[in-house]
Enzyme design. Structure first.
Site, short mmCIF file in Angstrom:
data_model
loop_
_atom_site.label_atom_id
_atom_site.label_comp_id
_atom_site.label_asym_id
_atom_site.label_seq_id
_atom_site.Cartn_x
_atom_site.Cartn_y
_atom_site.Cartn_z
N SER A 185 -9.82 -15.82 -66.61
CA SER A 185 -9.22 -14.80 -67.47
C SER A 185 -7.96 -15.25 -68.21
O SER A 185 -7.98 -16.21 -68.96
CB SER A 185 -8.95 -13.55 -66.63
OG SER A 185 -8.70 -12.44 -67.46
N ASP A 239 -19.78 -8.33 -66.45
CA ASP A 239 -18.67 -8.54 -67.39
C ASP A 239 -19.25 -8.67 -68.80
O ASP A 239 -19.66 -9.75 -69.21
CB ASP A 239 -17.89 -9.79 -67.02
CG ASP A 239 -16.68 -10.01 -67.91
OD1 ASP A 239 -16.46 -9.20 -68.83
OD2 ASP A 239 -15.95 -11.00 -67.69
N HIS A 266 -15.58 -8.70 -64.15
CA HIS A 266 -14.74 -9.73 -64.77
C HIS A 266 -14.14 -10.69 -63.74
O HIS A 266 -14.24 -11.91 -63.92
CB HIS A 266 -13.64 -9.05 -65.59
CG HIS A 266 -12.77 -10.01 -66.32
ND1 HIS A 266 -13.26 -10.98 -67.19
CD2 HIS A 266 -11.42 -10.18 -66.31
CE1 HIS A 266 -12.26 -11.68 -67.67
NE2 HIS A 266 -11.14 -11.23 -67.15
#
Length: 291
Positions: A185, A239, A266
């Site tokens: 991320s 995700d 995610h």
């Protein structure tokens, strides 16, 4: 029998046949025993969905058949293997205090250095909590998870243009040798410039890249083709935002292969650590075998 009786019997037969057909349809469509979902963790790990990802990743030189993590590696050791270490990092003439969690393998030989970054809502502690650091150390690798500048126990910050240089300075301060970089991320804003500001020499800085739906992947789409760094692209099955976007961009890396983590969003490594650890174990095993 009277005509009315025959009609009643016919009606009963029709109703019974209808009920039977309905039960049969429900049985065939019913999702089945939820325990069957566990087989996803033992079946061979294959890239799923995203047809483009399948086609463009066939040439990944590092890929080979995956195996299960040996039982002795899964059962050994505890959190006492992980040490908290504050590292002094020099960047742009300034000294930064960076908090890390480190796990070293037992014995004198270290196969790989592995650097774990984190997402915006997370810290290095997540890698401790799900057992990643100890597992990697038991596999014979040095594992270091960092609280990135401005996160967790690292209060010192860096400006955006210096994020890639920060990773380079951190690697130097940690005395790591071409570490495999695991980057979920938000940490993509650190790992991507570290590797791809100079894509042709990415392998001089890292032996492998494992991004988990990182941000900022579109920044380097024009230069990915210049890098041959072994890359395992990971994203969660659920995700549908950063996972899909990062795959679309990162698949342009010539030596990459995508893998989807089932039943995960995610933060796929946190949602399904068992599956993620199998991916990580095999990637590190393969990278270590190709010096």
């Amino acid at each position: 029998m009277s005509p009315s009786g025959i009609q009643v019997n016919k009606l009963c037969i029709v109703l019974i046949a209808g009920v039977f057909a309905g039960v049969l349809v429900i049985y065939r469509l019913w999702p089945g025993d939820s325990s069957k979902g566990d087989t996803k963790l033992t079946e061979p790990v294959e890239e799923q969905k995203m047809a483009a990802g399948k086609e463009e990743s066939k040439a990944a030189s590092w890929y080979t058949e995956f195996v299960d993590i040996p039982a002795d590696l899964l059962s050994g050791g505890g959190d006492d293997q992980v040490k908290e270490v504050v590292v002094q990092v020099t960047l742009n003439g300034k000294s930064l205090k960076i908090f890390t969690r480190q796990a070293n393998p037992k014995g004198s030989e270290t196969h790989l250095d592995v650097l774990f970054l984190h997402g915006q809502a997370f810290t290095s502690k997540n890698w401790l909590d799900i057992g990643t650091l100890n597992l990697v150390a038991r596999c014979g690798h040095r594992a270091v998870a960092v609280d990135l500048p401005g996160y967790g126990k690292t209060t010192d910050g860096v400006d955006s243009p210096s994020k890639g240089a920060f990773i380079g300075a951190l690697v130097k301060a940690l005395k790591m040798t071409r570490p495999v970089v695991v980057s979920p991320s938000m940490s993509g804003s650190f790992s991507l410039p570290f590797l791809f500001d100079q894509p042709e020499t990415a392998e001089d800085r890292s032996r492998g890249y494992l991004p988990v739906a990182p941000v900022a992947t579109s920044t380097y789409t024009q230069v990915y083709s210049k890098s041959k760094i072994p890359t395992m692209i990971v994203y969660g099955e659920k995700d549908e935002s950063l996972g899909a976007t990062s795959l679309k961009n990162l698949i342009k890396l010539p030596n990459s292969k995508p893998f989807v983590v089932p039943d995960a969003g995610h933060p796929a490594y946190i949602n399904n650590p068992t599956f993620f650890h199998r991916l990580l174990y095999n990637f590190l095993k393969i990278i270590a075998a190709h010096k």
